[in-house]
Design a protein around this motif. Structure first.
Motif, short mmCIF file in Angstrom:
data_model
loop_
_atom_site.label_atom_id
_atom_site.label_comp_id
_atom_site.label_asym_id
_atom_site.label_seq_id
_atom_site.Cartn_x
_atom_site.Cartn_y
_atom_site.Cartn_z
N LEU A 81 -26.69 -15.50 -28.72
CA LEU A 81 -27.52 -14.75 -29.65
C LEU A 81 -26.72 -13.60 -30.24
CD1 LEU A 81 -30.89 -14.38 -27.71
CD2 LEU A 81 -30.34 -16.03 -29.51
N ALA A 117 -33.37 -17.03 -24.05
CA ALA A 117 -33.89 -16.00 -24.95
C ALA A 117 -35.39 -15.81 -24.75
CB ALA A 117 -33.59 -16.37 -26.41
N VAL A 123 -37.46 -12.56 -25.83
CA VAL A 123 -37.30 -12.36 -27.27
C VAL A 123 -38.50 -13.03 -27.97
CG1 VAL A 123 -35.85 -12.98 -29.25
CG2 VAL A 123 -34.79 -12.28 -27.09
N VAL A 126 -36.58 -16.15 -32.61
CA VAL A 126 -35.15 -16.41 -32.81
C VAL A 126 -34.97 -17.03 -34.18
CG1 VAL A 126 -33.14 -17.73 -32.04
CG2 VAL A 126 -34.64 -16.65 -30.35
#
Length: 172
Positions: A81, A117, A123, A126
């Motif tokens: 990422l 992620a 997160v 994405v």
């Protein structure tokens, strides 16, 4: 080691990867689709590592990781990422040595990064960005679940990029 898949290990890039980075970042496909990172020798590679992956990891807790074959620890690419000022969410990035293209390694690594992620880093979303003519990257992004959102100006004075997105299924 950070992530492990059936065939790969993803870990932090280190100074020992300088020669590998010079090779990867100077492939014609990297230069065409990702850009010239001005890495011509090991000293440049160490600068790239410090200012890129190391700085990003220190600031955000994620970065581009070294993608290596599990069988013999041969570095074949990087995947991870990135957080760019121009984008509202982290985006997934990847590059693989030409000799290892078409074997599913990048898809395998990208799926693991996306899972981390969402599950570990929490997160919420994405993104994926790619040159509009980089069909291989478009296919990979869609294969791991991102949906095409259209074209978007990301960097001033540069052509629009195709952009993709996926929301964390566990968020909300």
């Amino acid at each position: 080691m950070l992530l492990e898949t059936e065939r790969l290990r993803l870990s932090r890039l280190t100074e020992a990867d300088a020669t590998f980075l010079v090779e990867l970042l100077n492939q014609p496909s990297f230069l065409r689709f990702i850009g010239d990172k001005q890495v011509r020798n090991e000293s440049d590679a160490l600068r790239y590592l410090r200012e890129g992956p190391d700085a990003m990891h220190a600031r955000y807790g994620f970065c581009l990781y070294r993608m290596a074959l599990k069988a013999d620890d041969t570095a074949i690419g990087m995947c991870g990422l990135l957080k760019r000022e121009q984008l509202e969410a982290p985006d997934i990035g990847f590059a693989v040595l030409t000799a290892h293209e078409g074997k599913g390694y990048t898809t395998e690594a990208a799926q693991a990064v996306l899972q981390q992620a969402f599950a570990t880093l929490n997160v919420p979303r994405v993104l994926g960005i790619a040159n509009v003519d980089n069909v291989g990257s478009h296919r990979l992004l869609e294969k791991i679940g991102l949906t095409y959102q259209g074209r978007r100006q990301v960097y001033a004075g540069e052509p629009e990029l195709a952009w993709f997105a996926i929301d964390n299924p566990g968020a909300g």
